[in-house]
Design a protein around this motif. Sequence first.
Motif, PDB file in Angstrom:
ATOM      1  N   VAL A  66     106.406  40.219   3.071  1.00  0.00           N
ATOM      2  CA  VAL A  66     106.571  39.753   1.688  1.00  0.00           C
ATOM      3  C   VAL A  66     105.714  38.521   1.432  1.00  0.00           C
ATOM      4  O   VAL A  66     105.080  38.404   0.374  1.00  0.00           O
ATOM      5  N   ILE A  67     105.651  37.620   2.388  1.00  0.00           N
ATOM      6  CA  ILE A  67     104.813  36.431   2.228  1.00  0.00           C
ATOM      7  C   ILE A  67     103.346  36.836   2.116  1.00  0.00           C
ATOM      8  O   ILE A  67     102.620  36.326   1.254  1.00  0.00           O
ATOM      9  N   LEU A  68     102.898  37.766   2.961  1.00  0.00           N
ATOM     10  CA  LEU A  68     101.511  38.224   2.895  1.00  0.00           C
ATOM     11  C   LEU A  68     101.202  38.851   1.540  1.00  0.00           C
ATOM     12  O   LEU A  68     100.174  38.552   0.928  1.00  0.00           O
ATOM     13  N   ILE A  69     102.101  39.677   1.048  1.00  0.00           N
ATOM     14  CA  ILE A  69     101.841  40.376  -0.214  1.00  0.00           C
ATOM     15  C   ILE A  69     101.822  39.413  -1.392  1.00  0.00           C
ATOM     16  O   ILE A  69     100.933  39.441  -2.236  1.00  0.00           O
ATOM     17  N   PHE A  70     102.810  38.532  -1.472  1.00  0.00           N
ATOM     18  CA  PHE A  70     102.929  37.688  -2.665  1.00  0.00           C
ATOM     19  C   PHE A  70     102.109  36.410  -2.634  1.00  0.00           C
ATOM     20  O   PHE A  70     101.923  35.770  -3.660  1.00  0.00           O
ATOM     21  N   VAL A  71     101.611  36.018  -1.481  1.00  0.00           N
ATOM     22  CA  VAL A  71     100.751  34.835  -1.438  1.00  0.00           C
ATOM     23  C   VAL A  71      99.315  35.217  -1.756  1.00  0.00           C
ATOM     24  O   VAL A  71      98.642  34.545  -2.541  1.00  0.00           O
ATOM     25  N   VAL A  72      98.849  36.312  -1.194  1.00  0.00           N
ATOM     26  CA  VAL A  72      97.463  36.714  -1.413  1.00  0.00           C
ATOM     27  C   VAL A  72      97.301  37.412  -2.759  1.00  0.00           C
ATOM     28  O   VAL A  72      96.314  37.222  -3.449  1.00  0.00           O
ATOM     29  N   LEU A  73      98.265  38.226  -3.167  1.00  0.00           N
ATOM     30  CA  LEU A  73      98.307  38.909  -4.462  1.00  0.00           C
ATOM     31  C   LEU A  73      97.073  39.757  -4.766  1.00  0.00           C
ATOM     32  O   LEU A  73      96.471  39.662  -5.826  1.00  0.00           O
ATOM     33  N   THR A  74      96.700  40.584  -3.804  1.00  0.00           N
ATOM     34  CA  THR A  74      95.658  41.565  -4.057  1.00  0.00           C
ATOM     35  C   THR A  74      96.189  42.933  -3.633  1.00  0.00           C
ATOM     36  O   THR A  74      97.183  43.038  -2.907  1.00  0.00           O
ATOM     37  N   VAL A  75      95.527  43.955  -4.100  1.00  0.00           N
ATOM     38  CA  VAL A  75      95.935  45.319  -3.736  1.00  0.00           C
ATOM     39  C   VAL A  75      95.740  45.535  -2.241  1.00  0.00           C
ATOM     40  O   VAL A  75      96.566  46.174  -1.582  1.00  0.00           O
ATOM     41  N   TYR A  76      94.664  44.965  -1.691  1.00  0.00           N
ATOM     42  CA  TYR A  76      94.390  45.127  -0.269  1.00  0.00           C
ATOM     43  C   TYR A  76      95.478  44.449   0.578  1.00  0.00           C
ATOM     44  O   TYR A  76      95.890  44.986   1.603  1.00  0.00           O
ATOM     45  N   SER A  77      95.918  43.284   0.166  1.00  0.00           N
ATOM     46  CA  SER A  77      96.969  42.607   0.935  1.00  0.00           C
ATOM     47  C   SER A  77      98.275  43.395   0.872  1.00  0.00           C
ATOM     48  O   SER A  77      99.023  43.447   1.850  1.00  0.00           O
ATOM     49  N   ALA A  78      98.553  44.016  -0.277  1.00  0.00           N
ATOM     50  CA  ALA A  78      99.762  44.834  -0.383  1.00  0.00           C
ATOM     51  C   ALA A  78      99.668  46.049   0.537  1.00  0.00           C
ATOM     52  O   ALA A  78     100.633  46.391   1.229  1.00  0.00           O
ATOM     53  N   LEU A  79      98.507  46.697   0.559  1.00  0.00           N
ATOM     54  CA  LEU A  79      98.337  47.860   1.432  1.00  0.00           C
ATOM     55  C   LEU A  79      98.401  47.472   2.910  1.00  0.00           C
ATOM     56  O   LEU A  79      99.047  48.151   3.713  1.00  0.00           O
ATOM     57  N   ILE A  80      97.746  46.381   3.258  1.00  0.00           N
ATOM     58  CA  ILE A  80      97.765  45.923   4.648  1.00  0.00           C
ATOM     59  C   ILE A  80      99.175  45.482   5.044  1.00  0.00           C
ATOM     60  O   ILE A  80      99.648  45.785   6.143  1.00  0.00           O
ATOM     61  N   GLY A  81      99.864  44.790   4.146  1.00  0.00           N
ATOM     62  CA  GLY A  81     101.225  44.352   4.425  1.00  0.00           C
ATOM     63  C   GLY A  81     102.182  45.513   4.617  1.00  0.00           C
ATOM     64  O   GLY A  81     102.970  45.536   5.566  1.00  0.00           O
ATOM     65  N   LEU A  82     102.112  46.503   3.733  1.00  0.00           N
ATOM     66  CA  LEU A  82     102.995  47.669   3.865  1.00  0.00           C
ATOM     67  C   LEU A  82     102.659  48.482   5.109  1.00  0.00           C
ATOM     68  O   LEU A  82     103.560  48.958   5.807  1.00  0.00           O
ATOM     69  N   ALA A  83     101.361  48.653   5.388  1.00  0.00           N
ATOM     70  CA  ALA A  83     100.968  49.387   6.598  1.00  0.00           C
ATOM     71  C   ALA A  83     101.429  48.642   7.851  1.00  0.00           C
ATOM     72  O   ALA A  83     101.926  49.254   8.810  1.00  0.00           O
ATOM     73  N   GLY A  84     101.284  47.335   7.845  1.00  0.00           N
ATOM     74  CA  GLY A  84     101.740  46.540   8.984  1.00  0.00           C
ATOM     75  C   GLY A  84     103.242  46.614   9.166  1.00  0.00           C
ATOM     76  O   GLY A  84     103.745  46.690  10.290  1.00  0.00           O
TER      77      GLY A  84
END
Length: 99
Positions: free
Chosen positions: A39-57
């Motif tokens: 959640v920190i990765l997704i909402f701090v970076v706020l890009t589609v790539y960070s959301a995809l990488i965060g969910l995949a991770g």
Amino acid sequence: MREAVCLLERNRIHRALSRPNLLLGADRELVLVTGLATVILIFVVLTVYSALIGLAGWVLAMGILRHMAKEDPLMRKVYLRHIRYRRIYRPTSTPWRKG
């Protein structure tokens, strides 16, 4: 002669008292820490790539954590105890022994 009859008393142990504390099939604390990091990765970076990488991770980490819990639900506690052990213990009864 009178024989003593010994009857064993049975007590039921509720299942929830003897099962490990799991969340989504994995260790509770590790799942929460992994979810928080995602959640920190997704909402701090706020890009589609960070959301995809965060969910995949998170999906990958959950797969690993579930496999770990399937092998041994208390593996995290066993590992933490294992790393506290020293490599060599002196053959004395106490560190303050003279001799």
